[in-house]
Each structure stands twice: as structure tokens, then as C-alpha cells.
Motif scaffolding. Structure first.
Motif, PDB file in Angstrom:
ATOM      1  N   LEU A 214       2.134  70.024  11.995  1.00 48.99           N
ATOM      2  CA  LEU A 214       1.122  70.350  10.989  1.00 48.99           C
ATOM      3  C   LEU A 214       0.761  69.125  10.157  1.00 48.99           C
ATOM      4  O   LEU A 214      -0.413  68.923   9.818  1.00 48.99           O
ATOM      5  CB  LEU A 214       1.624  71.482  10.098  1.00 48.99           C
ATOM      6  CG  LEU A 214       1.823  72.832  10.797  1.00 48.99           C
ATOM      7  CD1 LEU A 214       2.455  73.838   9.854  1.00 48.99           C
ATOM      8  CD2 LEU A 214       0.505  73.366  11.344  1.00 48.99           C
ATOM      9  N   ALA A 215       1.758  68.319   9.821  1.00 48.47           N
ATOM     10  CA  ALA A 215       1.475  67.084   9.085  1.00 48.47           C
ATOM     11  C   ALA A 215       0.600  66.150   9.909  1.00 48.47           C
ATOM     12  O   ALA A 215      -0.311  65.489   9.380  1.00 48.47           O
ATOM     13  CB  ALA A 215       2.783  66.390   8.717  1.00 48.47           C
ATOM     14  N   THR A 216       0.848  66.100  11.202  1.00 43.33           N
ATOM     15  CA  THR A 216       0.036  65.262  12.089  1.00 43.33           C
ATOM     16  C   THR A 216      -1.393  65.774  12.159  1.00 43.33           C
ATOM     17  O   THR A 216      -2.356  64.991  12.178  1.00 43.33           O
ATOM     18  CB  THR A 216       0.660  65.226  13.497  1.00 43.33           C
ATOM     19  OG1 THR A 216       1.989  64.705  13.411  1.00 43.33           O
ATOM     20  CG2 THR A 216      -0.147  64.363  14.435  1.00 43.33           C
ATOM     21  N   LYS A 217      -1.556  67.075  12.184  1.00 49.51           N
ATOM     22  CA  LYS A 217      -2.892  67.669  12.251  1.00 49.51           C
ATOM     23  C   LYS A 217      -3.707  67.330  11.000  1.00 49.51           C
ATOM     24  O   LYS A 217      -4.886  66.975  11.079  1.00 49.51           O
ATOM     25  CB  LYS A 217      -2.766  69.189  12.409  1.00 49.51           C
ATOM     26  CG  LYS A 217      -4.029  69.898  12.864  1.00 49.51           C
ATOM     27  CD  LYS A 217      -3.738  71.366  13.161  1.00 49.51           C
ATOM     28  CE  LYS A 217      -5.003  72.070  13.658  1.00 49.51           C
ATOM     29  NZ  LYS A 217      -4.763  73.506  13.916  1.00 49.51           N
ATOM     30  N   ILE A 218      -3.053  67.422   9.835  1.00 49.79           N
ATOM     31  CA  ILE A 218      -3.722  67.053   8.584  1.00 49.79           C
ATOM     32  C   ILE A 218      -4.114  65.584   8.600  1.00 49.79           C
ATOM     33  O   ILE A 218      -5.239  65.207   8.225  1.00 49.79           O
ATOM     34  CB  ILE A 218      -2.795  67.344   7.389  1.00 49.79           C
ATOM     35  CG1 ILE A 218      -2.578  68.842   7.217  1.00 49.79           C
ATOM     36  CG2 ILE A 218      -3.360  66.735   6.100  1.00 49.79           C
ATOM     37  CD1 ILE A 218      -1.485  69.195   6.222  1.00 49.79           C
ATOM     38  N   THR A 219      -3.190  64.742   9.030  1.00 48.06           N
ATOM     39  CA  THR A 219      -3.442  63.302   9.038  1.00 48.06           C
ATOM     40  C   THR A 219      -4.547  62.947  10.022  1.00 48.06           C
ATOM     41  O   THR A 219      -5.375  62.062   9.751  1.00 48.06           O
ATOM     42  CB  THR A 219      -2.146  62.551   9.379  1.00 48.06           C
ATOM     43  OG1 THR A 219      -1.142  62.929   8.432  1.00 48.06           O
ATOM     44  CG2 THR A 219      -2.344  61.048   9.315  1.00 48.06           C
ATOM     45  N   PHE A 220      -4.583  63.631  11.143  1.00 44.96           N
ATOM     46  CA  PHE A 220      -5.633  63.376  12.137  1.00 44.96           C
ATOM     47  C   PHE A 220      -7.014  63.643  11.559  1.00 44.96           C
ATOM     48  O   PHE A 220      -7.924  62.811  11.680  1.00 44.96           O
ATOM     49  CB  PHE A 220      -5.391  64.245  13.371  1.00 44.96           C
ATOM     50  CG  PHE A 220      -6.477  64.130  14.408  1.00 44.96           C
ATOM     51  CD1 PHE A 220      -6.509  63.042  15.268  1.00 44.96           C
ATOM     52  CD2 PHE A 220      -7.469  65.090  14.514  1.00 44.96           C
ATOM     53  CE1 PHE A 220      -7.516  62.927  16.219  1.00 44.96           C
ATOM     54  CE2 PHE A 220      -8.477  64.984  15.459  1.00 44.96           C
ATOM     55  CZ  PHE A 220      -8.498  63.899  16.315  1.00 44.96           C
ATOM     56  N   ILE A 221      -7.198  64.784  10.909  1.00 42.09           N
ATOM     57  CA  ILE A 221      -8.532  65.094  10.392  1.00 42.09           C
ATOM     58  C   ILE A 221      -8.890  64.160   9.237  1.00 42.09           C
ATOM     59  O   ILE A 221     -10.067  63.851   9.020  1.00 42.09           O
ATOM     60  CB  ILE A 221      -8.655  66.576   9.984  1.00 42.09           C
ATOM     61  CG1 ILE A 221     -10.133  66.997   9.926  1.00 42.09           C
ATOM     62  CG2 ILE A 221      -7.956  66.837   8.665  1.00 42.09           C
ATOM     63  CD1 ILE A 221     -10.865  66.915  11.236  1.00 42.09           C
ATOM     64  N   ASN A 222      -7.885  63.667   8.508  1.00 37.82           N
ATOM     65  CA  ASN A 222      -8.179  62.696   7.455  1.00 37.82           C
ATOM     66  C   ASN A 222      -8.674  61.376   8.040  1.00 37.82           C
ATOM     67  O   ASN A 222      -9.561  60.720   7.467  1.00 37.82           O
ATOM     68  CB  ASN A 222      -6.939  62.463   6.590  1.00 37.82           C
ATOM     69  CG  ASN A 222      -6.724  63.568   5.576  1.00 37.82           C
ATOM     70  OD1 ASN A 222      -7.654  64.288   5.221  1.00 37.82           O
ATOM     71  ND2 ASN A 222      -5.490  63.717   5.115  1.00 37.82           N
ATOM     72  N   GLU A 223      -8.123  60.979   9.176  1.00 38.74           N
ATOM     73  CA  GLU A 223      -8.622  59.767   9.824  1.00 38.74           C
ATOM     74  C   GLU A 223     -10.023  59.982  10.377  1.00 38.74           C
ATOM     75  O   GLU A 223     -10.871  59.089  10.319  1.00 38.74           O
ATOM     76  CB  GLU A 223      -7.658  59.346  10.937  1.00 38.74           C
ATOM     77  CG  GLU A 223      -6.315  58.864  10.426  1.00 38.74           C
ATOM     78  CD  GLU A 223      -5.831  57.627  11.141  1.00 38.74           C
ATOM     79  OE1 GLU A 223      -5.513  57.734  12.338  1.00 38.74           O
ATOM     80  OE2 GLU A 223      -5.782  56.554  10.503  1.00 38.74           O
ATOM     81  N   ILE A 224     -10.284  61.160  10.915  1.00 35.44           N
ATOM     82  CA  ILE A 224     -11.635  61.471  11.388  1.00 35.44           C
ATOM     83  C   ILE A 224     -12.619  61.479  10.222  1.00 35.44           C
ATOM     84  O   ILE A 224     -13.781  61.092  10.361  1.00 35.44           O
ATOM     85  CB  ILE A 224     -11.642  62.813  12.135  1.00 35.44           C
ATOM     86  CG1 ILE A 224     -10.804  62.719  13.417  1.00 35.44           C
ATOM     87  CG2 ILE A 224     -13.066  63.243  12.480  1.00 35.44           C
ATOM     88  CD1 ILE A 224     -11.273  61.674  14.410  1.00 35.44           C
ATOM     89  N   ALA A 225     -12.150  61.903   9.046  1.00 37.42           N
ATOM     90  CA  ALA A 225     -13.014  61.868   7.852  1.00 37.42           C
ATOM     91  C   ALA A 225     -13.457  60.440   7.554  1.00 37.42           C
ATOM     92  O   ALA A 225     -14.617  60.199   7.189  1.00 37.42           O
ATOM     93  CB  ALA A 225     -12.285  62.461   6.650  1.00 37.42           C
ATOM     94  N   TYR A 259      -1.187  64.810   2.593  1.00 36.54           N
ATOM     95  CA  TYR A 259      -0.277  65.932   2.366  1.00 36.54           C
ATOM     96  C   TYR A 259       0.837  65.542   1.394  1.00 36.54           C
ATOM     97  O   TYR A 259       1.190  64.379   1.240  1.00 36.54           O
ATOM     98  CB  TYR A 259       0.313  66.446   3.678  1.00 36.54           C
ATOM     99  CG  TYR A 259       1.146  65.455   4.473  1.00 36.54           C
ATOM    100  CD1 TYR A 259       2.452  65.142   4.097  1.00 36.54           C
ATOM    101  CD2 TYR A 259       0.638  64.855   5.631  1.00 36.54           C
ATOM    102  CE1 TYR A 259       3.216  64.245   4.830  1.00 36.54           C
ATOM    103  CE2 TYR A 259       1.391  63.962   6.374  1.00 36.54           C
ATOM    104  CZ  TYR A 259       2.694  63.668   5.971  1.00 36.54           C
ATOM    105  OH  TYR A 259       3.449  62.787   6.699  1.00 36.54           O
ATOM    106  N   GLY A 260       1.382  66.549   0.728  1.00 35.67           N
ATOM    107  CA  GLY A 260       2.493  66.350  -0.190  1.00 35.67           C
ATOM    108  C   GLY A 260       3.370  67.573  -0.190  1.00 35.67           C
ATOM    109  O   GLY A 260       3.429  68.308   0.796  1.00 35.67           O
ATOM    110  N   GLY A 261       4.071  67.821  -1.288  1.00 31.47           N
ATOM    111  CA  GLY A 261       4.900  69.000  -1.390  1.00 31.47           C
ATOM    112  C   GLY A 261       6.351  68.752  -1.030  1.00 31.47           C
ATOM    113  O   GLY A 261       6.787  67.620  -0.811  1.00 31.47           O
ATOM    114  N   SER A 262       7.099  69.835  -0.944  1.00 27.75           N
ATOM    115  CA  SER A 262       8.542  69.748  -0.738  1.00 27.75           C
ATOM    116  C   SER A 262       8.938  69.668   0.722  1.00 27.75           C
ATOM    117  O   SER A 262      10.098  69.376   1.026  1.00 27.75           O
ATOM    118  CB  SER A 262       9.218  70.974  -1.370  1.00 27.75           C
ATOM    119  OG  SER A 262       8.784  72.166  -0.727  1.00 27.75           O
ATOM    120  N   CYS A 263       8.017  69.931   1.643  1.00 33.30           N
ATOM    121  CA  CYS A 263       8.389  70.058   3.054  1.00 33.30           C
ATOM    122  C   CYS A 263       7.905  68.905   3.925  1.00 33.30           C
ATOM    123  O   CYS A 263       8.712  68.182   4.507  1.00 33.30           O
ATOM    124  CB  CYS A 263       7.862  71.377   3.612  1.00 33.30           C
ATOM    125  SG  CYS A 263       8.648  72.830   2.888  1.00 33.30           S
TER     126      CYS A 263
END
Length: 474
Positions: A214-225, A259-263
Motif C-alpha cells: 500500500l505504501a508503494t501504491k501511494i508513492t507510485f501515484i505521487n511520482e505520476i503526479a 504517507y505517514g502515520g504509525s504503520c
């Protein structure tokens, strides 16, 4: 069933309360006398929508109790959950298991009769083996099964996630333990949600793998942004276009400040350390961590660019501080990196968050905290939306326009449409919103591309391409 939960943090309190809600007798244990005293009075140590009422009703019904006496709670329990913190160690990023092992030693000495000891905390692969060794050493006559039962709770939606799980993962090869865990979760899994039984180490790895993906998925779309901003495309439409493919799915494709948070930050680092300990390279996870850290730092530069390259001497109003809405969790929140960089750039920072201010004070210095978003933006040179709380998605832009010193709005969550904000006289900056270029007949024209007839297209074989036979048009 009689259940003891060791730890009244986020995972422990939510899990214990929800187990009580489905009919079990639950005792939550914590060494922190202040926490337990507060819980007796109905004061929760965390913010989670709907949890306070559920705690109250189950406590009144006698199904949920709180104590500092671990021995009393464990000695009568059939199932004991370890739900203490596993923070990342500063030295190497590996999960700190000292709290887990300390709880295990106390549990071992307090157990009476056959007991299922369940790891609910997120722990590296092999931790269950270590817990079992400790129990055998501390209490050689104990009859025990050690089980991995990772949690998959989203902060802000944890109660719903627990009560309506996608799946329940149980890691154990003991048929007796599996039967007890199935009975424990039966009210939740009887009709729809499956229980996935696996080996203990497999269950431990499932948790880390899920969070890393899930962290990778978030990071991927941020790079596409970033790419969208460069070529003149809209990342929201790109995300929607790929998310409609059911092999990809639309969740976790919302671009933002990282992304951030405790996890996610803690678990990706712990997974990397586990892999390194076994001589395995997880290059994608390594890059995910590095790109996310860089993105958090880049958000301050985005604000500075919106102000002509500098924020020195300016007042910045930051709306939203927690890493996501519906939680007061400030751990690894992107707002921390943003505010630190803005302050180092010479800005004065004012901030508002609907519920996270108390936690934010522990992390931030020299920030003026305001209880009302309109007070926060008054006299500001730039507004930065960091967390998309519902209350911050519905601001009165006309009122705000009359309060600010300079009409600059930087939306790092794409919570607002640019045309709507600009209609009120603001200069707007979003995430992944490149300026579209069009031809005279209205067709979109990709930015910076010339001689489209010579653009290469892939013919389906890796590394092979051929000239496109005709000009590219929309």
C-alpha cells in the motif's frame, strides 16, 4: 470467551472494545495508571470515531473492564492478546520488541491452564518463535499456543474495519488454537469474512507485505503526479483511469504530500531490516521509503514556488496537521516536515487541526495553534491545506478571501477544484495538475513533444519499438 488485552493503545483498545461488542468478556491491561484511570472515567487516550460510545456501553454492560493488574487478567483468560507498541529503533529502523518481550515474560508467569497467546502487535517474522521460547523458559509447565493475528485497521475507520473485516489472518499450526480463534471471531466471520489460516511466520509476513504494498501504491501515484505536472496532465483523471481496472483498484491512488502515520513508515523500514538480515534486497521497498521521504521535503518547496521562491517574512496558515483525517495521530505526519522546512525558510507558521492540536504540540515548536480555521487564515500570505478533514473541505472561500493578506491557496490533497478556488480570486496550486495545452481545433497536445510522427511505440516485446506511423492526435 474470556479475553485479556495487554496494551490500551490504538490496536489494543479498538480490538478489546470490539471483542466486547460481539459478546466476549474482555479485560484491557496497561501499566500506565493514568490511562486506566482515564478509561474508567470514559476518557480515551486516542481519537477514533465511534469508539468512545462503544467503550461506554460495553463497560456499563460489564463486558469490558480496565486494570493495571496483568496477573489477575491473564490468570482467568482463555486468550491473551499482546497489543503493545513496536516503534522503530532509532539506530537501525528495526522494530523495537522490548515491550513485547517484557509483556510476554509477565504473561508466562501469570498463565493458568491452557492459554492461547496472540500477537496483535506488528512484529518481524520470527517473533512468535521468540515469544514461545520466552514462555517455555519462564514457565516450563505451561500449556500454551502462540498465535499470530495481525491487525488491518485503518485509523479513522478502525471500528468498522474490525467489525466488518476483509479477512482475519490466523497464524498457527495448532488445531486447538485454530479452533479457539475461529470461535473467538465467529460472530464476525460466520456469514461473509473469511478466516485465513496460515503458518505463524507467514501470518507475520502478510502484515508487513500488505503495508509495504500500500505504501508503494501511494508513492507510485505521487511520482505520476510529478510527471503530470511536467507534461500537462491531470493526475486525478489518470488515477481514475487506472483505478477502474479491477486488477489495480482505485484505493490508495490519491496523490498527496506522502504517507505517514504509525504503520507505513515503521513497517516498511522493519520489512527492509528483516530482508537485509536474511541477505535479501527489496529494491522496490527501499525506493518507496526514499521517495516518500524526499516527497515530504519537496512539499515545502512547492509552497515556496507558489510564493515566488521564498517564504521569508511571510505568514503561512497550515490547515490540518494529522497524517490523515479522523485521527489525532501525528506520527510521521507530512505536516511535520513541511512546517520545519517553512520555518527554516523564514516563515511564521499558524496551524489548525480539528482534533490533532494536543498531539501536534508535542512535535512542533514556535507554531501558533488556532481552534478555528478562519482565525488561522486571518492575515496569512498563503494557505496550505495538509489534511482533508471534512470541515476543511467545506470552507467558505468568500469569507477566507476577505481575511487573508495574499490570496494564495496551496492544496496538497486536491480537496478543492482549481476553478472553484480561482473564482474567488485565489492563485491555486494543487498536486499533479499540469496545465493542459490544446491545438487550435481543441485537441489536447502533449507538452514538449515534437515531431509526433516519429514517437516510438512499443510493439509488445520488451525493449523493442518502431516509429509511430501517423501523427498523434486526441
Amino acid at each position: 470467551m474470556r479475553v485479556a488485552i495487554i496494551g490500551t493503545g490504538y490496536v489494543g483498545l479498538v480490538s478489546g472494545t470490539c471483542f466486547a461488542e460481539i459478546g466476549h468478556s474482555v479485560t484491557c491491561v496497561d501499566k500506565d495508571e493514568g490511562k486506566i484511570a482515564g478509561l474508567h472515567k470514559g476518557k480515551l487516550p486516542i481519537y477514533e470515531p465511534g469508539l468512545d460510545e462503544m467503550v461506554r456501553t460495553n463497560a456499563e454492560a460489564g463486558r469490558l473492564s480496565f486494570t493495571t493488574d496483568l496477573t489477575a487478567a491473564v490468570s482467568t483468560a482463555e486468550v491473551v492478546f499482546i497489543a503493545v507498541g513496536t516503534p522503530a529503533r532509532a539506530a537501525d529502523g528495526q522494530a523495537d520488541l522490548s515491550y513485547v518481550f517484557a509483556a510476554t515474560r509477565e504473561i508466562a508467569r501469570a498463565m493458568q491452564g491452557y492459554t492461547v497467546v496472540v500477537t496483535k502487535s506488528t512484529v518481524p517474522v520470527g517473533t512468535g518463535d521468540a515469544i514461545e521460547r520466552i514462555i517455555r523458559r519462564e514457565n516450563p509447565t505451561a500449556t500454551v499456543s502462540v498465535v499470530s493475528n495481525p491487525e488491518f485497521l485503518r485509523e479513522g475507520a478502525a471500528v468498522d474495519d474490525f467489525m466488518k473485516p476483509d479477512r482475519v489472518v490466523v497464524g498457527s499450526n495448532s488445531q486447538q488454537a485454530r479452533a479457539m480463534m475461529a470461535e473467538l471471531y465467529r460472530p464476525l466471520t460466520g456469514n461473509a469474512s473469511p478466516i485465513l489460516f496460515a503458518g505463524r511466520r507467514t501470518a507475520e509476513l502478510i502484515k508487513y507485505t500488505a503495508n509495504a504494498f500500500l505504501a508503494t501504491k501511494i508513492t507510485f501515484i505521487n511520482e505520476i503526479a510529478n510527471l503530470c505536472e511536467a507534461v500537462g496532465a491531470d493526475v486525478r483523471e489518470v488515477a481514475n483511469g487506472i483505478g477502474l481496472d479491477n486488477r489495480i483498484g482505485g484505493k490508495f491512488l490519491q496523490p498527496g504530500p506522502g504517507y505517514g502515520g504509525s504503520c507505513f513508515p515503521k513497517d516498511t523500514l522493519a520489512l527492509l531490516r528483516t530482508a537485509q538480515d536474511h541477505g535479501i534486497t527489496l529494491r522496490l521497498v527501499e525506493d518507496t521509503v526514499a521517495v516518500n521521504d524526499a516527497r515530504k521535503r519537496a512539499m515545502a518547496r512547492k509552497v515556496m514556488e507558489a510564493m515566488g521562491g521564498s517564504v521569508e517574512g511571510l505568514t503561512v496558515a497550515v490547515l490540518g496537521l494529522t497524517f490523515k483525517p479522523d485521527t489525532d495521530d501525528m506520527r510521521e505526519s507530512p505536516s511535520l516536515s513541511l512546517i520545519d522546512a517553512l520555518q527554516r525558510g523564514g516563515a511564521t507558521v499558524r496551524a489548525h487541526d480539528p482534533v490533532g492540536t494536543e498531539q501536534a504540540r508535542r512535535y512542533l515548536d514556535d507554531v501558533e495553534f488556532l481552534g478555528d480555521p478562519y482565525d488561522c487564515v486571518e492575515g496569512a500570505d498563503v494557505i496550505v491545506l495538509m489534511t482533508e478533514w471534512d470541515s476543511l473541505r467545506r470552507l467558505d472561500l468568500r469569507r477566507i478571501r476577505g481575511l487573508v493578506r495574499q490570496p494564495v491557496f496551496v492544496d496538497l490533497r486536491n480537496a478543492y477544484r482549481s476553478d472553484v478556488v480561482e473564482r474567488f480570486g485565489f492563485r491555486f496550486t494543487g498536486i499533479g495538475l499540469g496545465a493542459e495545452q490544446t491545438t487550435p481545433n481543441g485537441h489536447e497536445l502533449p507538452a514538449r513533444l515534437e515531431e509526433p510522427s516519429m514517437l516510438p511505440v512499443f510493439n509488445g516485446l520488451a525493449g523493442q519499438s518502431e516509429p509511430h506511423p501517423s501523427p498523434i492526435v486526441a
